[in-house]
Design an enzyme around this catalytic site. Structure first.
Site, PDB file in Angstrom:
ATOM      1  CB  CYS A 113      15.230  66.699  43.008  1.00 52.59           C
ATOM      2  SG  CYS A 113      14.936  65.032  42.400  1.00 52.59           S
ATOM      3  NE  ARG A 149      19.568  70.859  42.927  1.00 56.48           N
ATOM      4  CZ  ARG A 149      20.842  70.653  43.254  1.00 56.48           C
ATOM      5  NH1 ARG A 149      21.724  71.589  43.021  1.00 56.48           N
ATOM      6  NH2 ARG A 149      21.216  69.538  43.822  1.00 56.48           N
ATOM      7  CD1 TRP A 194      16.443  65.306  35.215  1.00 57.14           C
ATOM      8  CD2 TRP A 194      17.570  63.758  36.358  1.00 57.14           C
ATOM      9  NE1 TRP A 194      17.233  64.618  34.327  1.00 57.14           N
ATOM     10  CE2 TRP A 194      17.936  63.667  34.997  1.00 57.14           C
ATOM     11  CE3 TRP A 194      18.154  62.879  37.261  1.00 57.14           C
ATOM     12  CZ2 TRP A 194      18.856  62.742  34.530  1.00 57.14           C
ATOM     13  CZ3 TRP A 194      19.071  61.951  36.804  1.00 57.14           C
ATOM     14  CH2 TRP A 194      19.423  61.887  35.440  1.00 57.14           C
ATOM     15  CG  ASN A 211      18.864  66.754  45.550  1.00 61.17           C
ATOM     16  OD1 ASN A 211      18.876  65.979  44.601  1.00 61.17           O
ATOM     17  ND2 ASN A 211      19.881  67.551  45.832  1.00 61.17           N
ATOM     18  N   GLY A 212      18.293  63.431  46.111  1.00 61.51           N
ATOM     19  CA  GLY A 212      19.321  62.418  46.357  1.00 61.51           C
ATOM     20  C   GLY A 212      18.800  61.046  45.978  1.00 61.51           C
ATOM     21  CD  GLU A 272      30.905  71.732  24.199  1.00 64.27           C
ATOM     22  OE1 GLU A 272      30.887  70.577  24.656  1.00 64.27           O
ATOM     23  OE2 GLU A 272      30.152  72.615  24.608  1.00 64.27           O
ATOM     24  CE  LYS A 322      26.702  72.353  24.201  1.00 61.72           C
ATOM     25  NZ  LYS A 322      27.643  72.367  25.240  1.00 61.72           N
ATOM     26  CD  GLU A 348      24.009  69.650  25.560  1.00 61.71           C
ATOM     27  OE1 GLU A 348      23.695  69.232  26.671  1.00 61.71           O
ATOM     28  OE2 GLU A 348      25.023  70.341  25.362  1.00 61.71           O
ATOM     29  CG  HIS A 353      41.897  54.014  11.158  1.00 62.38           C
ATOM     30  ND1 HIS A 353      42.794  53.148  10.585  1.00 62.38           N
ATOM     31  CD2 HIS A 353      42.545  55.186  11.311  1.00 62.38           C
ATOM     32  CE1 HIS A 353      43.960  53.758  10.420  1.00 62.38           C
ATOM     33  NE2 HIS A 353      43.828  55.007  10.849  1.00 62.38           N
ATOM     34  CE  LYS A 395      24.029  75.194  33.027  1.00 60.81           C
ATOM     35  NZ  LYS A 395      24.698  75.011  31.725  1.00 60.81           N
TER      36      LYS A 395
HETATM   37  C1  F6R Z   1      26.585  69.937  28.096  1.00 62.36           C
HETATM   38  C2  F6R Z   1      26.738  70.153  29.515  1.00 62.36           C
HETATM   39  C3  F6R Z   1      27.168  69.011  30.356  1.00 62.36           C
HETATM   40  C4  F6R Z   1      28.030  69.510  31.520  1.00 62.36           C
HETATM   41  C5  F6R Z   1      28.344  68.354  32.476  1.00 62.36           C
HETATM   42  C6  F6R Z   1      29.264  68.792  33.595  1.00 62.36           C
HETATM   43  O1  F6R Z   1      26.224  71.107  27.435  1.00 62.36           O
HETATM   44  O2  F6R Z   1      26.498  71.225  30.008  1.00 62.36           O
HETATM   45  O3  F6R Z   1      27.835  68.042  29.616  1.00 62.36           O
HETATM   46  O4  F6R Z   1      29.202  70.054  31.006  1.00 62.36           O
HETATM   47  O5  F6R Z   1      27.142  67.873  33.020  1.00 62.36           O
HETATM   48  O6  F6R Z   1      28.708  69.821  34.328  1.00 62.36           O
HETATM   49  P1  F6R Z   1      29.600  70.779  35.223  1.00 62.36           P
HETATM   50  O7  F6R Z   1      30.478  71.544  34.315  1.00 62.36           O
HETATM   51  O8  F6R Z   1      28.607  71.653  35.942  1.00 62.36           O
HETATM   52  O9  F6R Z   1      30.369  69.894  36.150  1.00 62.36           O
END
Ligand code: F6R
Length: 613
Positions: free
Chosen positions: A2, A27, A79, A104-105, A486, A490, A493, A509, A608
């Site tokens: 959070c 967050r 969150w 937060n925690g 990746e 993308k 998500e 396989h 994020k």
């Molecule tokens: C996906 C994404 C996440 C982050 C992951 C690690 O688009 O952004 O998978 O890559 O949560 O986050 P960081 O790089 O901030 O440690």
């Protein structure tokens, strides 16, 4: 996971608290709330407003209070971990109208504390782990303790992670903060003192901060800031002056941050490279003054990261090993929970956009305790915990990344990693000529990235074919297998389409059984030594009635037909091609999400910065 922001000032604090929450929305964004010290006609000392959903909703709910003169308040964006995102579970939590708290925690031993407090007569109004803290502080105050002592004795009872801000109705000019395991900074202002989960939340009032350490407690009272440890012994923390600008994080002309950040990639890549290459080589000292002495002794690399950053690590493994440096890559949450055989002279490289990912921080700690020799962080946030806790750093310089789906953070991580490969592997098998060739490619990278981004409308035109699909497969080989991973991440998500990546050779396989006309299959086909094998895999999909979408090098020589659509990407040298090939996949995912009408920058259930285990 959070965000918190708290302020005691000689000015009204509500605008700052709302702006701060908006900066911290990365967050978590399930629900948000504010408590202001503002005696109410009904006798309540706090005016508390909480709402489920985004900060914008809280802002509307607070519209009538815009003119509040209150000069002390605490605020939170959530969150959810313990308890659904409901009004009752939204912070701030209040005990008996007297103590208000944001957190937060995660408190691991909350159940036992909750039982004790219920026995003592406290009535709980939420399902959160947080609420035990506010009642416990209230209980300590009723025992005659001062607010600081009440917070101290409460945090001493906690097991888990916390960053808290606390107000007491009887002391309107005072806020106490405490942290352990969750980040907290203290903003030093001319007109007051502030607490937040990170500096970005407070840049409109100050650039000067104390960065608190685990166990620190801060007491902000009448403009005076006092720092102590958990035993209330005074501690000194250096003042850190942030260089971040408040402007870079604005949306400008773009519809979404994700699109803006994809478009910023050429500049971000140029910034990552600036001042780090010269002539035909990567400069010494890009990771710190003595980096070459250390790199010359290295015998192995261990990369640790999560999510997108982990995929950047997988690409880098190909690069390191190509030039003779053994390299392992592991997901941080796995690395931190097992025993390790520590290789000699092994450099632990953590990769992280935010530098606050709790699993990556935890894994670094485990690595250092296990006896790994050195640590280096490739990170985008200069003031982050990971940067502070690493011996060496290589900043990616992507600038603020606000969209939850990582884009420019990924490509700049790859560029930074390629610099690192040169800086490290020239002590192994990387010849001067090979280094010169990589440097030449790196110089061309920003312009190549801009060229691919400028073709966004072509990738947009492909998105329609995914909009009614439930699933998709992504294929790649070698250093482009992580690019397929990746690309799949993308898509899933932000569009919520189930997408999986396979090393193309694995298709036969098992996963080939999934292929039919309803399963789009995306392949990444650079013009390298693996291309002929990839072509065989493409044929296998076509033969089963599957529809292929192939992002291929201009010179890859793959034919378009009704079951195989080829999108030609600029001919590019193999070493940097993963950095170029991810861009169309980012744009494809973006445009599919647009058609599906999802919340592109804040996809459901995500945040994020992932500060929970
Ligand atoms: C996906 C994404 C996440 C982050 C992951 C690690 O688009 O952004 O998978 O890559 O949560 O986050 P960081 O790089 O901030 O440690």
């Amino acid at each position: 996971m959070c965000g918190i922001v708290c302020a005691v000032s000689d000015k009204p604090v509500l605008p700052l608290l709302i702006e701060g929450l908006k900066k911290l929305e990365y967050r978590g964004y399930d629900s948000a709330g504010v408590a202001l010290y503002d005696p109410q006609p009904d006798g309540d000392q706090f005016a508390r407003t909480r709402s489920v959903g985004r900060i914008a909703k809280l802002e509307s709910a607070l519209a009538k209070k815009q003119d509040s003169l209150s000069s002390a308040g605490i605020a939170h964006t959530r969150w959810a971990t313990h308890g659904k995102p409901t009004q009752f579970n939204t912070h701030p939590h209040v005990s008996s109208g007297k103590v208000a708290l944001v957190h937060n925690g995660i408190i691991e031993n909350y159940q036992g504390l909750r039982d004790e407090l219920i026995e003592a007569g406290y009535v709980f109004s939420s399902e959160t782990d947080t609420e035990v803290m506010v009642h416990e502080i209230h209980r300590q105050l009723s025992l005659g303790h001062d607010l600081l002592e009440a917070v101290q004795s409460t945090v001493k009872k906690l097991r888990g992670a916390y960053a808290i801000g606390v107000m007491n109705a009887d002391e309107p000019r005072r806020i106490i903060g405490a942290r352990s395991g969750s980040p907290m900074v203290v903003g030093i202002g001319d007109n007051g003192g502030y607490i937040a989960s990170d500096m970005s939340a407070l840049l409109s009032v100050t650039h000067d901060f104390y960065v608190l350490e685990d166990g620190d407690i801060v007491d902000i009272q009448d403009g005076k800031i006092t720092l102590t440890d958990i035993n209330l012994k005074p501690v000194k923390r250096a003042v850190f002056t942030s260089q971040q600008s408040d402007e870079a994080a604005k949306l400008g002309e773009y519809r979404h941050y994700m699109l803006k950040e994809i478009h910023e990639q050429h500049q971000a890549l140029a910034d990552t490279l600036e001042g780090r290459i010269s002539g035909t080589h990567v400069l010494e000292g890009i990771c710190g003054a003595d980096d070459q002495a250390l790199f010359s002794q290295l015998e192995a690399i261990q990369i640790i990261a999560c999510g997108t950053s982990y995929y950047a690590g997988l690409v880098a493994k190909h690069w390191f090993e190509k030039y003779g440096m053994p390299c392992q890559v592991e997901i941080a949450s796995e690395f931190r929970s097992r025993k390790h055989v520590v290789p000699n002279n092994c450099l632990v490289v953590t990769l992280s956009q935010s530098g606050e990912t709790i699993d990556t921080l935890g894994a670094l700690k485990v690595a250092m305790e296990a006896g790994f020799a050195h640590s280096l962080s490739v990170c985008n946030v200069p003031e982050s915990s990971l940067v502070r806790e690493s011996d060496l750093v290589l900043m990616t310089r992507a600038g603020p990344e606000i969209g939850v789906a990582s884009t420019k953070a990924f490509t700049t991580q790859l560029a930074a990693l390629l610099l690192l490969v040169c800086a490290v592997c020239r002590h192994k098998n990387l010849s001067e000529e090979q280094q010169a060739a990589i440097v030449t490619e790196l110089r061309e990278l920003p312009a190549l990235a801009a060229k691919v981004v400028s073709r966004a409308s072509e990738f947009e035109a492909l998105a329609e074919q995914f909009s009614d699909k439930q699933h998709a497969l992504f294929l790649g080989r070698g250093s482009h297998y992580p690019i397929a991973m990746e690309g799949a991440l993308k898509l899933k998500e932000i569009s919520y389409i189930h997408a999986e990546a396979y090393a193309a050779g694995e298709l036969k396989h098992g996963p080939l059984a999934l292929v039919d006309e309803n399963m789009p299959v995306v392949a990444v086909a650079p013009n390298n030594s693996l291309l002929e094998k990839l072509k065989v895999n493409i044929e296998a999909v076509k033969a089963r009635g599957g529809k292929m979408l192939v992002f291929a090098d201009e010179e890859a020589d793959i034919e378009n037909d009704k079951n195989c659509q080829i999108i030609k990407i600029t001919a590019v040298d193999n070493i940097i091609s993963p950095i170029i090939f991810i861009i169309p996949l980012q744009l494809l995912a973006y445009y599919v999400a647009l058609i599906k009408g999802t919340d592109v920058d804040k996809p459901r259930n995500l945040a994020k910065s992932v500060t929970v285990e």
